[in-house]
Motif scaffolding. Structure first.
Motif, short mmCIF file in Angstrom:
data_model
loop_
_atom_site.label_atom_id
_atom_site.label_comp_id
_atom_site.label_asym_id
_atom_site.label_seq_id
_atom_site.Cartn_x
_atom_site.Cartn_y
_atom_site.Cartn_z
N MET A 1 0.85 -1.21 0.00
CA MET A 1 0.00 0.00 0.00
C MET A 1 0.88 1.25 0.00
O MET A 1 0.61 2.22 -0.71
CB MET A 1 -0.85 0.07 1.29
N GLU A 2 1.91 1.22 0.84
CA GLU A 2 2.78 2.40 0.95
C GLU A 2 3.58 2.61 -0.32
O GLU A 2 3.73 3.72 -0.80
CB GLU A 2 3.70 2.26 2.17
N HIS B 1 2.70 1.67 -3.19
CA HIS B 1 1.72 2.11 -4.19
C HIS B 1 1.58 3.64 -4.17
O HIS B 1 1.32 4.27 -5.19
CB HIS B 1 0.37 1.46 -3.91
N ASP B 2 1.73 4.22 -2.99
CA ASP B 2 1.64 5.68 -2.84
C ASP B 2 2.99 6.37 -2.98
O ASP B 2 3.14 7.52 -2.58
CB ASP B 2 1.01 6.02 -1.48
#
Lengths: 555, 424
Positions: free
Chosen positions: A130-131, A133-134
Motif C-alpha cells: 500500500m505504501e 503504491h503511494d
C-alpha cells in the motif's frame, strides 16, 4: 513518438560501455534502434553530458509497518523538512522518515528510478505494498522476510525435506508479492520471544533446537533451487556487536558457495581491539568478500546526523534502545511471523564509535575489488537518509575530500583506521556498476539498469561536475519509462512506476499444511493472508512486472 | 474467502466493524439483506445487518442526483476558509481520497475516535512502547492484565479468539492462562476460562487508576511504598501482581484507550508502557492497545505515510502542520472555527457529526438519522459490504481484504471524495 538523445557520454557497464559518446533512441517507454527512415519527433542535445541508466536502490526501507511507526513517532524530525504542495506535487515531509510521496519525488530528483524495500513481513506485505503504491515515479518491490516465522522453524524442527521448504518459500513469495527473500538475525527474532537475548551462528533456538546456520543454509538453498535471481538477502547475527566480524566471516564462508547477499555489512564488521574495545574489521571482511565470489554485499554506510533505525531485528534493537536519540523507541513481536524495532539515533562525528563506523563503511567500499559485488547503500534510514547518496558518492570518488572530512573526526578513531592511506577513487564507470548495472543484475531486473535496445527507458543525465556531490544531486534530465520526469534537477512530471516481482512455481499441496496452521494458530485466515495481483494494480495506478527466473529454477 | 454462488453464502468474511477484525464470519446475502450466520456478535451483527434505507443524495433535505450533491459539496469547499474533513470512518482508499482532498482544499483532518487514539499516539511520540499483536497473544500469553477497560463490550470475541482459544502453538496448557482486571470490573463472563476459572479483579475507580499504575510500576522497580493502600487496593495485592508479572514468561498488558476516559489518560498509558519496557529487562512482556474501530487505525496509518503525521494535521498553509491540540476538530467545531465540515461515516449509522454552525456535508451510511439535517447528505456504501476495500486491525500490522457482498449501487467514499477533488 521517437525521441533521440544526442551525443551524450554513455556509461553502460551492462554492455561494457565506459564513457563512449553515442546516441540513444526512445519509443513507447523503451530504448530502441536508430530508426531506419531517420524520422525523429524530438531531439535532446546531450553533448558533453554524462548518461547512465536510472539508479536502483537495492536496499531502502520505504514501506511497511516499521517505517510507518518511525514516521508517526518523529513529528519533530519532519518539522524541519516539511514540503509544500505544488501544482504538480502533493505536500509531505522529508528527512529521516519521509512521507511516501516526498520519497518518490526526491528519489527521482536524484536520478533514481527504482527502490526495493528489504524487509517485508509476510503478514504485513499488504501494508508494505500500500505504501509503495503511494510512492510516485520510481519502480519498487521487496524482499519477504523469513527465518523467524514459526511455520518455517516448525518445518525445520520436524526435519522436513528441502523440497517442502522450497515449496513454502515459493508460496510465501508469490502471495506476498516479493522479488527476493530476506532473513534478519536468522531465528533470532523468534528466539527473543522465548527470552533469548543473543543467538550466535551455531546457537540453538531454545524451543526449536534450530540454529541460524541451519536456517541460512535451508533458505539459501531454497532461493537458489527455485531459480530466484536475487540471492538470499542476509542481515546476519549480532548486528552492531563489537567483535562480530568473526561471525560475519563464518556466515559468508559457511554457506558452501551458495549465492548469498550480506546486507549493511558495515554493521557486521567490528573487532574488539584497542582501548575502546571497538575496532575495524573491514580488512578481514573485504578479504573474505574478495575471496568468496558467491558473496555480494551492500555497505550500509553511516553518515553523521539525526536519523532513525528501523529493523526487523527486535532482539538487537532492544539491546540498542538505551542509545535512542531522542529517548523513545518501539519494539514489537509480530504475529508468530517476525518482529520489529524502531530506535531514533544520532550519529556524532566526535563519537569514537560513530566516527569509526563511518571509516569502516568506507574502508569496505575501498577494499572490495569487484564493484559488481558491492552496492551503495546507507540502509536508508538506518545509516543515513537516502538523500545523502550524492555526498557518499563524492566520498568514494574524491580522495582529497574524503581525507578532509576524515581529519575532522574523533582523533582517536582516526588513529584506529587506515582509511587515510587508501588511494582508491571510484570511477564513473564503477559508480554506474554499483548503482545501476550491478544492482539490476543483483535484484533480478532483466529490463532495467542498462541502456541496451529493448531496455526500459529509465535514463539519468548529469553534468560532469568536478564536485561529484553537486553532480549527483541534480541531474539535468531523468527519464522514467521514456517520460521526462526531471529537468534541471526539478520534477516536471509525476508518473507511477511498476512493482517488480517473481513468481516461482509451487505445488498447491503446501496449502494442505498451511490452511490448518492458519486456522489453528493464526488470527487471519490463509485466504485473507494472500495478496492478490489486483491489490497491486489497486486503484489503477499500479502495475505488476513479473521478472524472469533463472533457467533451471524448479521445485 | 469463498463464494457459494447459488445460496449467496460467503465464508471467511472479515469484519471491519471491530478492531480485532475477525475474518471467520459466514454471511448470507439475499438481495440487499445481509445476515451474519456464523461467528457473529453484537457488533458485527449490527455492522453487517443494518438495512439500506435511503439511497438518494439530498441537499438541505431535498433529494438530488449524486452529481448535484457532489457539485454543491465542491462549491462549499471552494468557498471555505477553514474546512475540516473528519469522521473518516472509511477504508484504505476512502482514507487515501480524504488525504488527497485535504491536501488540495487545505483542510484539517481528524477521526471520530481521535480522542481515544491520541491517548496512545502521544505516548508513541514521547517515549514509545513494546507491543505485541493478536496472533502472538493467542499462542503465548500466560498472564493477561487488563488495565481500566471492560474490553468485551467493544471487542466481544477477544477472549474467545486470543485467550481461550483451543490450543497454543507451543504446547501451553490454555487453562493455565491467567487474567487479571486492574481498574474496571468486566460486565460479562467472556474472560472466564472454558473450565470456569474467573478472572481476578482488582477494582478501583478510573480516577485512582493513574496512582494505582504508578504504584505498581514503582513496586516493579523495587521501590519501597510507604502507603498500605492505594485507590482502595491494598499495596500487598499490587505487590503480588508485580511478582506475577516478573514470574510470567509472556505477560500481556492490554487496555482500550476509549475506556480510559479521564483527563490526561495518556500519562497513565505511558506509565503502563514504560512498566512493560522495564519488565523486559529480565523476562518478556508486551503491551496491546485495543482500538481500531470505525477505521481509526486505517486513517492514522494512511495519514502517517502520506503526510508523515497522524490525524489532527492541518494543511491550511499548504504543507502538513501537525498539532494534536489546536487541530482537535471537536474543539475547532465547538469554538466555531470551522466553516465547512466534510463528515465521513460509512460504517455506523449512529456516528453522526457533532453539532456545529459549519456548513456540513455528510458521506454517511444509508439509514443515518440527523438531529440537524446536513447541507448535503450523500449515502455511501459500506466497505466490506457494498464495495471492496482494506482495513487495518487494532495492532496496526495486519490488514484485511474486504469484499463486495452485494450490488447496492451505492458509491464508495473514494469515488465521492475523488470526484469532489477533481472538480475542485
Amino acid at each position: 513518438m521517437l525521441t533521440k538523445l544526442t551525443g551524450g557520454r554513455v556509461y553502460d557497464p551492462a554492455h561494457g560501455i565506459d564513457g563512449k559518446v553515442q546516441d540513444i533512441y526512445i519509443r513507447d517507454g523503451r530504448i530502441v534502434d536508430a530508426p531506419t527512415d531517420g524520422k525523429i519527433n524530438e531531439e535532446i542535445d546531450l553533448r558533453g553530458k554524462v548518461v547512465m541508466a536510472g539508479a536502483i536502490d537495492m536496499h531502502t526501507h520505504i514501506g511497511g509497518g516499521k517505517v510507518n511507526i518511525a514516521r508517526t513517532m518523529l513529528p519533530e524530525d519532519h518539522a524541519a523538512d516539511v514540503v509544500a504542495r505544488t501544482e504538480l506535487m502533493r505536500s509531505g515531509c522529508g528527512h529521516a522518515a519521509p512521507s511516501t510521496l516526498t520519497a518518490g519525488y526526491r528519489y527521482a530528483e536524484m536520478g533514481y528510478t527504482a527502490g526495493f524495500e528489504p524487509a517485508i513481513l509476510p503478514i504485513n506485505a499488504r501494508q508494505a505494498h500500500m505504501e509503495m503504491h503511494d510512492t510516485p515515479i520510481i519502480d519498487k518491490g521487496g524482499y519477504v522476510m523469513l527465518g523467524s516465522d514459526d511455520f518455517l522453524l516448525r518445518m525445520m524442527a520436524a526435519n522436513n525435506d528441502q523440497e517442502s521448504i522450497n515449496n513454502y518459500v515459493a508460496w510465501t513469495m508469490t502471495h506476498s508479492q516479493a522479488i527476493g527473500v530476506k532473513v534478519v538475525n536468522p531465528g533470532g527474532i523468534n528466539a527473543f520471544k522465548f527470552n533469548q537475548r543473543k543467538l550466535d551462528l551455531d546457537e540453538q533456538n531454545k524451543y526449536y533446537g534450530v540454529t541460524p546456520r541451519d536456517i541460512l543454509m535451508r533458505l539459501a538453498q531454497a532461493v537458489n533451487e527455485l531459480g530466484v535471481p536475487h540471492p538470499l538477502h542476509v542481515h546476519g547475527c549480532n548486528l552492531g556487536v563489537p567483535g562480530n566480524l568473526g561471525t560475519t566471516i563464518d556466515t559468508m564462508e559457511g554457506i558452501n558457495g551458495l549465492p548469498m547477499h550480506m546486507t549493511h555489512i558495515q554493521f557486521h564488521s567490528y573487532g574488539t581491539e584497542g582501548d575502546f574495545k571497538f575496532s575495524s574489521g573491514a580488512a578481514e571482511i573485504a578479504e573474505s568478500i574478495n575471496k568468496n565470489k558467491n558473496i555480494t554485499v551492500d555497505v550500509g554506510q553511516i553518515l553523521f546526523g539525526q536519523t532513525v533505525t528501523a529493523s526487523g531485528d527486535n532482539m538487537r534493537q532492544f539491546a540498542g534502545s538505551p542509545h535512542s536519540h531522542p529517548n523513545k523507541w518501539v519494539c514489537m513481536d509480530i504475529e508468530c511471523d517476525a518482529g520489529c524495532g524502531v530506535v531514533p539515533f544520532k550519529y556524532k562525528d566526535q563519537s569514537y564509535v560513530n566516527a569509526l563506523q563511518w571509516m569502516i563503511g568506507l574502508e569496505v567500499f575501498l577494499m572490495v575489488d569487484d564493484p559488481w559485488r558491492i552496492f551503495l547503500t546507507t540502509d536508508h534510514p538506518n545509516g543515513a537518509p537516502f538523500t545523502s547518496y550524492p555526498h557518499l558518492i563524492r566520498l568514494l570518488m574524491d580522495k582529497t575530500f574524503r581525507n578532509d572530512v576524515l581529519s575532522t573526526l574523533h582523533p582517536e578513531a582516526q588513529k584506529a583506521s587506515h582509511l587515510a592511506s587508501l588511494e582508491r577513487e571510484y570511477s564513473l564507470y564503477e559508480i554506474a556498476i554499483m548503482t545501476r548495472a550491478g544492482a539490476a543484475k543483483l535484484v533480478g531486473l532483466a529490463d532495467r539498469g542498462h541502456l541496451g535496445v529493448g531496455g526500459a527507458a529509465d535514463i539519468t543525465v548529469y553534468t560532469d561536475h568536478v564536485d561529484r556531490e553537486k553532480m549527483f544531486s541534480k541531474p539535468d534530465y531523468v527519464f522514467k519509462d521514456g517520460t521526462m520526469v526531471v529537468k534541471d534537477g526539478e520534477l516536471i512530471n509525476v508518473t507511477w512506476g511498476t512493482t517488480h516481482v517473481v513468481k516461482p512455481d509451487y505445488d498447491i499441496s503446501i496449502e494442505k499444511a498451511l490452511k490448518p496452521y492458519f486456522d489453528r494458530y493464526h488470527t487471519q485466515k490463509m485466504g485473507n493472508f494472500k495478496m492478490s495481483n489486483d491489490e497491486i494494480v489497486d486503484d489503477g495506478r499500479g502495475s505488476l512486472t513479473i521478472q524472469p527466473l533463472h533457467k533451471g529454477g524448479a521445485l | 474467502m469463498t463464494e457459494s454462488t447459488e445460496a449467496k453464502i460467503w465464508q471467511e468474511v472479515a469484519s471491519p466493524f471491530c478492531g480485532i477484525a475477525s475474518d471467520d464470519l459466514t454471511i448470507k446475502v439475499e438481495g440487499n439483506t445481509v445476515t451474519v450466520q456464523e461467528n457473529g456478535d453484537a457488533i458485527t451483527k449490527k455492522g453487517f445487518e443494518t438495512p439500506i434505507s435511503d439511497t438518494q443524495a439530498r441537499i438541505q433535505g431535498k433529494e438530488v442526483s449524486l452529481e448535484q450533491a457532489i457539485s454543491h459539496a465542491t462549491d462549499l469547499l471552494r468557498n471555505s476558509k477553514q474546512p475540516v474533513i473528519a469522521g473518516l470512518a472509511t477504508d484504505l482508499n476512502g482514507a487515501r481520497s480524504a488525504m488527497a482532498l485535504a491536501d488540495k482544499s487545505r483542510a484539517t483532518i481528524d477521526h471520530l475516535h481521535s480522542k481515544a487514539a491520541f491517548r496512545n499516539i502521544l505516548v508513541l511520540q514521547d517515549t514509545g512502547w513494546m507491543n505485541t499483536t493478536l496472533t502472538e497473544v493467542r499462542n503465548r500469553v500466560d498472564l493477561l492484565v487488563v488495565v481500566g477497560s471492560d474490553i468485551e463490550v467493544g471487542f466481544p470475541r477477544f477472549f474467545e479468539r486470543m485467550v481461550w482459544n483451543e490450543e497454543s502453538m507451543f504446547g501451553q496448557e490454555i487453562e493455565s492462562r491467567e487474567v487479571v482486571y486492574l481498574g474496571k470490573t468486566p460486565s460479562g463472563d467472556a474472560s472466564t476460562s472454558p473450565k470456569g476459572k474467573k478472572a481476578q479483579i482488582i477494582a478501583c475507580d478510573d480516577a485512582d487508576l493513574p496512582e494505582v499504575i504508578s504504584v505498581l510500576r514503582a513496586l516493579l522497580k523495587g521501590k519501597t511504598i510507604q502507603a498500605d493502600q492505594v485507590g482502595g487496593i491494598p499495596v500487598s495485592q499490587l505487590a503480588t501482581l508485580a511478582d506475577r508479572l516478573q514470574q510470567a514468561k509472556y505477560s500481556v498488558v492490554t487496555w482500550s484507550a476509549s475506556m480510559l476516559d479521564f483527563d490526561h489518560a495518556e500519562v497513565t498509558v505511558q506509565n503502563v508502557c514504560e512498566m512493560v519496557k522495564e519488565l523486559n529487562a529480565e523476562t518478556r512482556s508486551s503491551g496491546l492497545p485495543l482500538g481500531g474501530k470505525d477505521g481509526d487505525t486505517t486513517a492514522n496509518q494512511v495519514s502517517a505515510w502520506q503526510a508523515g503525521y497522524p490525524m489532527r494535521t492541518n494543511f491550511s498553509r499548504g504543507y502538513p502542520d501537525y498539532d494534536p491540540y489546536l487541530s482537535d476538530t471537536n474543539r475547532m467545531l465547538a469554538d466555531d472555527e470551522v466553516d465547512t465540515l466534510i463528515w465521513v461515516s460509512s460504517f455506523d449509522i449512529d456516528q453522526t457529526p457533532p453539532p456545529s454552525t459549519a456548513k456540513t456535508v455528510v458521506l454517511g451510511r444509508s439509514g443515518m438519522r440527523f438531529e440537524q439535517e446536513p447541507d448535503v447528505f450523500i449515502p455511501v456504501g459500506t466497505p466490506g459490504i457494498d464495495h471492496e476495500g482494506r482495513a487495518f486491525r487494532t495492532d496496526s500490522v495486519v490488514s484485511v481484504p474486504l469484499r463486495k457482498l452485494r450490488d447496492s449501487g451505492l458509491p464508495s467514499t473514494f469515488e465521492v471524495l475523488s470526484a469532489i477533488e477533481k472538480s475542485l
